[in-house]
Design a protein around this motif. Structure first.
Motif: not given
Length: 148
Positions: A7-8, A11-12, A15, A30, A34, A76, A79
């Motif tokens: 997830v990190r 998203l970071t 992205y 991921f 979601y 989202l 991503p």
């Protein structure tokens, strides 16, 4: 790759990165994130609606939760698209095929088949070693076979 790391990463660090490759674990962790996020918002909205006490109306809390859910879904989109394209890259398939499958999915009888095709392609093992889209995400230091 674990749940929080996937997830990190999505998203970071990646992205809106459409280049490179994504491992199966990154993709499916991921997707689970979601799904859990969507289910939590739906449960909260139903609970808020059940306890609002209004007959036939919609409480402001339910509307706020629907707006928050919509904004999260909108945030989202990039991503998820980039992750799917990178997952296809791991199979050595161009990301443009994802656009073709999405467009074919709009045809009524073909739509369910394209959804199934995307799921199957996402579940398949990626190519071993580097391919034309980058190094293997599981073993980035592996070398390509010379006569493969």
């Amino acid at each position: 790759m674990g749940f929080t790391e996937a997830v990190r990463t999505v998203l970071t660090q990646k992205y809106a990165t459409f280049s490179g490759r994504a491992s199966r674990s990154e993709y499916w962790w991921f997707q689970l994130f979601y799904l859990l996020l969507a289910v939590a918002i739906v449960i909260l909205a139903f609970a808020a609606g059940a306890f609002s006490g209004q007959q036939g109306g919609t409480s402001s809390l339910v509307v706020a939760l629907m707006v928050i859910g919509g904004l999260l879904a909108l945030a989202l989109v990039l991503p998820i698209l980039s992750l799917q394209v990178r997952r296809l890259h791991d199979r050595n398939i161009s990301g443009w095929w994802y656009l073709a499958l999405i467009l074919l999915g709009m045809v009524p009888t073909i739509g369910s088949v394209t959804g199934l095709a995307i799921t199957v392609l996402s579940a398949m093992k990626g190519t071993d070693g580097p391919n034309k889209f980058g190094p293997d995400p599981l073993r980035p230091d592996a070398r390509a076979e010379v006569f493969a």
